[in-house]
Design a protein around this motif. Structure first.
Motif, short mmCIF file in Angstrom:
data_model
loop_
_atom_site.label_atom_id
_atom_site.label_comp_id
_atom_site.label_asym_id
_atom_site.label_seq_id
_atom_site.Cartn_x
_atom_site.Cartn_y
_atom_site.Cartn_z
N ASN A 143 0.99 -0.98 0.12
CA ASN A 143 -0.08 0.47 0.10
C ASN A 143 0.87 0.89 -0.09
O ASN A 143 0.45 2.16 0.65
CB ASN A 143 -0.91 0.17 1.33
CG ASN A 143 -2.14 0.73 0.68
OD1 ASN A 143 -2.72 1.18 -0.15
ND2 ASN A 143 -3.03 1.46 2.42
N VAL A 144 2.01 1.81 -0.95
CA VAL A 144 2.70 2.25 -1.29
C VAL A 144 2.05 3.67 -1.12
O VAL A 144 1.27 4.39 -2.02
CB VAL A 144 3.32 1.96 -2.29
CG1 VAL A 144 3.99 3.30 -2.82
CG2 VAL A 144 4.02 0.90 -2.40
N GLY A 145 2.42 5.06 -0.50
CA GLY A 145 2.71 5.94 -0.13
C GLY A 145 3.23 7.65 -0.22
O GLY A 145 4.82 6.66 0.45
N ALA A 146 3.36 8.50 -0.74
CA ALA A 146 4.27 9.35 -0.37
C ALA A 146 2.60 11.04 -0.37
O ALA A 146 2.17 10.28 -1.16
CB ALA A 146 5.24 9.15 -0.99
N TYR A 147 3.30 12.06 -0.08
CA TYR A 147 2.82 12.91 -0.35
C TYR A 147 1.74 13.23 -0.15
O TYR A 147 0.35 13.89 -1.22
CB TYR A 147 3.74 13.56 -1.30
CG TYR A 147 5.31 14.25 -1.65
CD1 TYR A 147 5.46 15.46 -0.52
CD2 TYR A 147 5.82 12.95 -1.77
CE1 TYR A 147 7.19 15.39 -0.49
CE2 TYR A 147 6.93 13.40 -2.01
CZ TYR A 147 7.83 14.32 -0.54
OH TYR A 147 9.38 14.29 -0.34
N GLY A 148 0.34 12.30 0.88
CA GLY A 148 -0.81 12.12 1.16
C GLY A 148 -1.09 11.40 0.66
O GLY A 148 -2.97 11.76 0.73
N VAL A 149 -0.91 10.37 -0.79
CA VAL A 149 -1.41 10.01 -1.80
C VAL A 149 -0.93 8.42 -1.45
O VAL A 149 -0.10 8.09 -0.86
CB VAL A 149 -1.55 10.03 -2.76
CG1 VAL A 149 -1.93 9.02 -4.00
CG2 VAL A 149 -1.68 11.38 -3.17
N GLU A 150 -1.94 7.64 -1.25
CA GLU A 150 -1.97 5.95 -0.81
C GLU A 150 -2.49 5.15 -2.34
O GLU A 150 -3.40 5.81 -2.82
CB GLU A 150 -2.41 5.58 0.61
CG GLU A 150 -1.33 5.71 1.95
CD GLU A 150 -2.05 4.84 2.73
OE1 GLU A 150 -2.99 4.84 2.68
OE2 GLU A 150 -1.70 5.10 3.53
N VAL A 151 -2.41 4.07 -2.54
CA VAL A 151 -2.04 2.90 -3.08
C VAL A 151 -4.23 3.27 -3.47
O VAL A 151 -4.86 2.60 -4.46
CB VAL A 151 -1.58 1.93 -3.47
CG1 VAL A 151 -1.78 1.02 -4.28
CG2 VAL A 151 -0.29 2.03 -4.71
N SER A 152 -4.08 2.71 -2.23
CA SER A 152 -5.45 2.40 -1.81
C SER A 152 -6.64 3.19 -2.23
O SER A 152 -7.65 3.01 -2.44
CB SER A 152 -5.89 2.47 -0.50
OG SER A 152 -5.01 3.20 0.05
N SER A 153 -6.41 4.91 -2.42
CA SER A 153 -7.14 5.30 -2.89
C SER A 153 -7.50 5.81 -4.52
O SER A 153 -8.00 6.19 -4.89
CB SER A 153 -6.70 7.00 -2.51
OG SER A 153 -6.01 7.50 -3.33
N LEU A 154 -6.19 5.24 -5.05
CA LEU A 154 -6.54 4.73 -6.41
C LEU A 154 -6.75 3.14 -7.11
O LEU A 154 -6.76 3.19 -8.69
CB LEU A 154 -4.35 5.30 -6.91
CG LEU A 154 -4.45 6.55 -6.44
CD1 LEU A 154 -2.81 6.97 -7.35
CD2 LEU A 154 -5.07 7.80 -7.10
N LEU A 155 -6.29 2.51 -6.14
CA LEU A 155 -6.03 1.28 -6.95
C LEU A 155 -7.44 0.70 -7.39
O LEU A 155 -8.71 0.92 -6.46
CB LEU A 155 -5.75 0.01 -5.39
CG LEU A 155 -6.18 -1.49 -6.16
CD1 LEU A 155 -4.33 -1.38 -7.20
CD2 LEU A 155 -5.42 -2.50 -5.13
N ARG A 212 1.46 19.30 3.79
CA ARG A 212 1.74 20.57 3.62
C ARG A 212 2.79 21.37 3.05
O ARG A 212 3.55 21.88 2.61
CB ARG A 212 1.78 20.86 4.81
CG ARG A 212 2.35 22.47 5.66
CD ARG A 212 1.63 22.53 7.08
NE ARG A 212 0.85 22.24 7.49
CZ ARG A 212 0.49 21.95 8.86
NH1 ARG A 212 2.04 22.51 9.71
NH2 ARG A 212 -0.55 21.66 9.33
N GLU A 213 3.97 20.37 2.81
CA GLU A 213 5.75 20.49 2.22
C GLU A 213 5.57 20.31 0.95
O GLU A 213 5.79 21.46 0.18
CB GLU A 213 6.90 19.26 2.94
CG GLU A 213 8.07 19.10 1.58
CD GLU A 213 9.06 18.76 2.50
OE1 GLU A 213 10.13 18.15 2.40
OE2 GLU A 213 8.21 16.96 2.59
#
Length: 370
Positions: A143-155, A212-213
């Protein structure tokens, strides 16, 4: 280790390669196939460049009761110096396709190429996951994620080979137990990922900015959507500044990325942990976020406050914390798996002793344990 004789593994692998068209390598050094660049040899490795070959090879090895290790991009793998006493099946099917807003990738596709091509095709949604090393097939596993997005939200769905039944089927996200850097596919060998599909957007805009960053770097407000290409470029720049984009000349990128996951502290233990933090650092604000089962703390923040600085334990060490951030354990060019393990154990013990928080490693370990 499995205890199977190397000659038996090679013999079976040779027969399977000849029958199904896989490529056979003998005594393949795992240090050349992982981003940490450590690990002893695989007695036999079968590279599968099509899904049909991959399915046939795994079925044949399972039928012969041969131990095997599925290898993708090697970006989240720590292999013992003794090597792999199993047949390594290298997933190298790499077709990428687009159907409207659906992004489809075979499991062996390079993940950043999937993201890059989706952005180039005018699709949005995957751009915050730019620069993450490894293969497409690994993304739902972690469930890779970075910068506020995870695969689970796109899969959208995942194509799996069930190793018990030999059946190939598509699984929906709600079957996979997707959580923070985990799924039901992680730390189990019951299924092999063959392909993945993601739902993107066709307007060329990013997912809403939640980090935020990243929003600040774009001069945007949190929640805004920006051109996906611009967000991808910014994410790559931010990641490169942290040594998180692979570069052969930069030893800070000879790593498995973030080595420890951010710990989730149960609600009943949170006051105790916060008291330990306060005793150590005073009234400094503690980065913390709501999470399932408790409160998520920043592993990197805890590591630094426990006394570990960037570059620890210093020049001349074969394995060191990244000089750019403390959450990556890096190979300075001559490290072996034992060096990385020793450093990981030192860091974990230090955080446990100071704050009473146990950090869990993110990479999958083979033949060893942190």
């Amino acid at each position: 280790m499995f205890g199977t004789l190397p000659c038996e593994l090679v013999r079976v692998a040779k027969d399977v390669a000849a029958e199904y068209g896989a490529e056979l390598d003998v005594d393949a050094p795992m240090s050349r196939l992982t981003t940490l660049r450590v690990g002893g040899p695989a007695h036999a490795m079968l590279t599968c460049r099509s899904t049909d070959t991959l399915v046939s090879v795994v079925r044949a090895l399972d039928a012969a009761d041969v131990p095997l290790l599925i290898l993708g991009g090697g970006s989240n793998l720590l292999v013992d110096d003794a090597g792999v006493d199993a047949v390594v099946v290298r997933v190298a099917n790499d077709t990428i396709r687009f159907d409207g807003s659906v992004v489809a990738a075979e499991a062996g596709a390079v993940w950043d190429e999937v993201v890059a091509r989706s952005v180039a095709a005018g699709l949005g949604g995957l751009e915050c996951l730019s620069g993450i090393p490894g293969s497409a097939g690994a993304t739902p596993v972690q469930n890779v994620g970075a910068y506020g997005v995870e695969v689970s939200s796109l899969l959208r769905r995942v194509q799996l080979l069930d190793r018990a039944s030999g059946e190939v089927r598509w699984a929906l996200p709600d079957e996979l137990g997707l959580g923070y850097r985990t799924s039901t596919l992680k730390h189990t060998d019951t299924a092999v990922v063959l392909a993945v599909e993601f739902d993107a957007t066709e307007d060329g805009l990013s997912a809403p900015l939640r980090y935020r960053e990243l929003a600040a770097a774009l001069g945007a407000e949190e929640g805004e959507r920006q051109p996906a290409a611009q967000v991808r470029e910014t994410v790559l720049r931010l990641r490169a500044g942290k040594g998180m984009v692979l570069d052969d000349t930069d030893h800070d990128t000879w790593s498995a990325g973030s080595f420890f996951t951010n710990p989730v502290v149960p609600d009943e233990r949170l006051p105790e942990v916060l008291a330990a933090i306060s005793a150590r650092v005073g009234d400094a604000p503690v980065p913390r976020f709501p999470a399932d089962g408790g409160t998520k703390l920043s592993a990197g923040w805890l590591i630094e406050r426990a006394g570990f600085e960037k570059g620890h334990p210093g020049p001349g060490s074969a394995a060191r914390l990244s000089t750019k951030h403390t959450l990556a354990l890096t190979n300075r060019g001559s490290a072996v798996a034992g060096d990385v393990l020793a450093l990981a154990r030192e860091v974990r013990a230090g955080v446990q002793d100071v704050f009473g928080v146990r950090l869990e490693p993110e990479p999958v370990t083979v033949g060893c344990a942190v």
